[in-house]
Write an enzyme that holds these catalytic residues in place. Structure first.
Site, PDB file in Angstrom:
ATOM      1  N   LYS A  47     -18.619  38.107  40.420  1.00  0.00           N
ATOM      2  CA  LYS A  47     -19.441  36.892  40.335  1.00  0.00           C
ATOM      3  C   LYS A  47     -20.504  36.944  41.430  1.00  0.00           C
ATOM      4  O   LYS A  47     -20.184  37.055  42.611  1.00  0.00           O
ATOM      5  CB  LYS A  47     -18.552  35.660  40.498  1.00  0.00           C
ATOM      6  CG  LYS A  47     -19.344  34.365  40.480  1.00  0.00           C
ATOM      7  CD  LYS A  47     -18.418  33.153  40.441  1.00  0.00           C
ATOM      8  CE  LYS A  47     -19.221  31.864  40.499  1.00  0.00           C
ATOM      9  NZ  LYS A  47     -18.349  30.685  40.486  1.00  0.00           N
TER      10      LYS A  47
ATOM     11  N   ARG B 192     -24.378  23.107  38.512  1.00  0.00           N
ATOM     12  CA  ARG B 192     -24.050  22.286  39.688  1.00  0.00           C
ATOM     13  C   ARG B 192     -24.509  20.851  39.470  1.00  0.00           C
ATOM     14  O   ARG B 192     -23.859  19.918  39.956  1.00  0.00           O
ATOM     15  CB  ARG B 192     -24.653  22.911  40.949  1.00  0.00           C
ATOM     16  CG  ARG B 192     -23.957  24.232  41.300  1.00  0.00           C
ATOM     17  CD  ARG B 192     -24.525  24.910  42.538  1.00  0.00           C
ATOM     18  NE  ARG B 192     -24.004  26.284  42.656  1.00  0.00           N
ATOM     19  CZ  ARG B 192     -24.539  27.209  43.433  1.00  0.00           C
ATOM     20  NH1 ARG B 192     -25.598  26.932  44.181  1.00  0.00           N
ATOM     21  NH2 ARG B 192     -24.002  28.424  43.482  1.00  0.00           N
TER      22      ARG B 192
ATOM     23  N   LYS C 268     -20.496  37.702  35.912  1.00  0.00           N
ATOM     24  CA  LYS C 268     -21.212  36.429  35.873  1.00  0.00           C
ATOM     25  C   LYS C 268     -22.307  36.414  36.928  1.00  0.00           C
ATOM     26  O   LYS C 268     -22.021  36.797  38.059  1.00  0.00           O
ATOM     27  CB  LYS C 268     -20.200  35.319  36.142  1.00  0.00           C
ATOM     28  CG  LYS C 268     -20.797  33.945  36.215  1.00  0.00           C
ATOM     29  CD  LYS C 268     -19.723  32.956  36.585  1.00  0.00           C
ATOM     30  CE  LYS C 268     -20.378  31.599  36.752  1.00  0.00           C
ATOM     31  NZ  LYS C 268     -19.474  30.635  37.296  1.00  0.00           N
TER      32      LYS C 268
ATOM     33  N   SER D 299     -25.357  28.556  32.999  1.00  0.00           N
ATOM     34  CA  SER D 299     -26.180  27.375  32.722  1.00  0.00           C
ATOM     35  C   SER D 299     -27.681  27.643  32.812  1.00  0.00           C
ATOM     36  O   SER D 299     -28.451  27.161  31.979  1.00  0.00           O
ATOM     37  CB  SER D 299     -25.783  26.254  33.688  1.00  0.00           C
ATOM     38  OG  SER D 299     -25.924  26.686  35.029  1.00  0.00           O
TER      39      SER D 299
ATOM     40  N   TYR E 162     -22.609  28.271  26.347  1.00  0.00           N
ATOM     41  CA  TYR E 162     -22.839  26.886  25.912  1.00  0.00           C
ATOM     42  C   TYR E 162     -23.391  26.849  24.489  1.00  0.00           C
ATOM     43  O   TYR E 162     -23.435  25.800  23.869  1.00  0.00           O
ATOM     44  CB  TYR E 162     -23.791  26.186  26.890  1.00  0.00           C
ATOM     45  CG  TYR E 162     -23.250  26.203  28.313  1.00  0.00           C
ATOM     46  CD1 TYR E 162     -22.262  25.305  28.695  1.00  0.00           C
ATOM     47  CD2 TYR E 162     -23.685  27.151  29.241  1.00  0.00           C
ATOM     48  CE1 TYR E 162     -21.729  25.334  29.970  1.00  0.00           C
ATOM     49  CE2 TYR E 162     -23.163  27.189  30.523  1.00  0.00           C
ATOM     50  CZ  TYR E 162     -22.187  26.280  30.887  1.00  0.00           C
ATOM     51  OH  TYR E 162     -21.654  26.334  32.142  1.00  0.00           O
TER      52      TYR E 162
HETATM   53  C1  PBG Z   1     -17.946  27.280  40.651  1.00  0.00           C
HETATM   54  C2  PBG Z   1     -18.508  27.651  39.320  1.00  0.00           C
HETATM   55  C3  PBG Z   1     -19.868  27.794  39.072  1.00  0.00           C
HETATM   56  C4  PBG Z   1     -20.001  28.106  37.719  1.00  0.00           C
HETATM   57  C5  PBG Z   1     -18.718  28.144  37.161  1.00  0.00           C
HETATM   58  N1  PBG Z   1     -17.792  27.882  38.169  1.00  0.00           N
HETATM   59  C6  PBG Z   1     -21.031  27.592  39.952  1.00  0.00           C
HETATM   60  C7  PBG Z   1     -21.043  28.120  41.302  1.00  0.00           C
HETATM   61  O1  PBG Z   1     -20.398  29.125  41.637  1.00  0.00           O
HETATM   62  O2  PBG Z   1     -21.755  27.510  42.120  1.00  0.00           O
HETATM   63  C8  PBG Z   1     -21.323  28.329  37.062  1.00  0.00           C
HETATM   64  C9  PBG Z   1     -21.390  28.257  35.582  1.00  0.00           C
HETATM   65  C10 PBG Z   1     -22.757  28.087  35.039  1.00  0.00           C
HETATM   66  O3  PBG Z   1     -23.777  28.139  35.767  1.00  0.00           O
HETATM   67  O4  PBG Z   1     -22.848  27.880  33.826  1.00  0.00           O
HETATM   68  N2  PBG Z   1     -16.616  27.446  40.836  1.00  0.00           N
END
Ligand code: PBG
Length: 332
Positions: free
Chosen positions: A202, A212, A256, A282, A321
């Site tokens: 990630k 967020r 991711k 997202s 999504y």
């Molecule tokens: C945090 C988490 C995030 C996402 C999924 N779990 C954001 C982050 O690490 O700040 C992001 C998913 C997305 O952007 O669709 N535990």
């Protein structure tokens, strides 16, 4: 494998592209609703469908509406739904205790879906950020995100999710040693069949911005996540993380974000051959859906093209999504 091509005109590669029927026969990679995990945002209340401005077409749903969404997903052939809670700011604390409350939003939604749509696989998120007053995935002590104390909390969070009936637990926190700790706790707690889908590689990404907003963590977050999420330029490190998590007991691994990191997906699949997923996050969704909404691109076509790319890159499935919209088109 090196593709063989006889010299022209013995080979005219356009023969294979002449008609839709021939193109269908030789298509190498296909997409189906069975490839999707659908992430949904849960909030409190009843009958609530609250649009998220930075994610056109995506809503925060109250538990009853999440149950409807799960029913719709299952009818469309989508095998799994992933829950992300929007936690009321008054429940965010430094000790993040709401994360392992058996009656928190995520656990209530899990039980309600299990009752109504028992055959859909429910995935839940393990990380402290929705519950943390600091907006970080781990505890913050003197400005430092601490590892081992966070892992103990993640174990409590995951156990409450397994007890509520989660089928797949998705640790998205990037702490060291959490997969091993979660696997031990699940085994000793009798949850032998709960799957761990590790967010193994990630990256610290600006593409998470709209998420967020969706979970209400944007305002809370102090600083960035670079001491636990990865640097965009690293690929060998991603392989080390994936191998480490598989050795600690992850059943499936995730890369991711998705589209900017397809090289990581391909490399991971070739190297480990494990069930490999990517999260089309997202910000990727917002770019495609936003441009589609304005007519700058053909929204449906870029959606399907972006999704098949994950399969071509070696992914077994995609968190997206777009899941219901894409499934509707794929089902004709
Ligand atoms: C945090 C988490 C995030 C996402 C999924 N779990 C954001 C982050 O690490 O700040 C992001 C998913 C997305 O952007 O669709 N535990």
């Amino acid at each position: 494998m090196k593709p063989t091509v006889a010299p022209f005109p013995a080979t005219r590669l356009r023969r294979l592209r002449r008609t839709p029927a021939i193109r269908a026969l030789v298509q190498e990679t296909t997409l189906s609703p069975g490839d999707f995990i659908w992430p949904v945002f849960v909030r409190d209340g009843e009958g609530v469908v609250e649009p998220i401005p930075s994610m056109p077409g995506v809503n925060r749903l109250s538990v009853d509406k999440v149950v409807e969404a799960a029913r719709e997903a299952y009818a469309l052939g989508i095998p799994s739904i992933c829950l992300f809670p929007y936690t009321d700011p008054s429940l965010k604390t430094e000790d993040c205790a709401e994360a392992w409350n058996p009656d928190n939003l995520s656990n209530r939604a899990t039980r309600a879906i299990k009752d109504a749509v028992p055959d859909i696989a429910i995935m839940t998120d393990v990380a402290l950020d929705p519950y943390n007053i600091d907006g970080h995935d781990g505890f913050v002590e003197d400005g430092v995100i601490v590892n081992d104390r966070t892992v103990e909390a993640l174990v409590k969070q995951a156990m409450s999710q397994a007890e509520a009936g989660a089928d797949i637990i998705g640790p998205s926190d990037m702490m060291d040693g959490r997969i091993g700790a979660l696997r031990d706790a699940l085994e000793s707690g009798g949850h032998h069949d709960v799957l761990l889908l590790s967010y193994a590689a990630k990256f610290a990404s600006a593409f998470y911005g709209p998420f967020r907003d969706a979970v209400g963590a944007s305002g809370a977050l102090k600083g960035d996540k670079k001491t636990y999420q990865m640097e965009a330029g690293n690929s060998d490190e991603a392989m080390r993380l994936i191998e480490r998590d598989l050795l600690e007991g992850a059943d499936m691994v995730m890369v991711k974000p998705g589209m900017p990191y397809l090289d990581i997906c391909r490399r991971a699949k070739d190297m480990f051959g494990a069930p490999t997923f990517a999260y089309q996050v997202s910000g990727e969704y917002a770019m495609l859906a936003g441009a589609g909404e304005r007519g700058w691109v053909d929204g449906e076509k870029v959606m399907l093209e972006s999704l098949v790319a994950f399969k071509r890159a070696g992914c077994d499935g995609i968190l997206t999504y777009f899941a219901p919209a894409a499934a509707k088109i794929l089902n004709g």
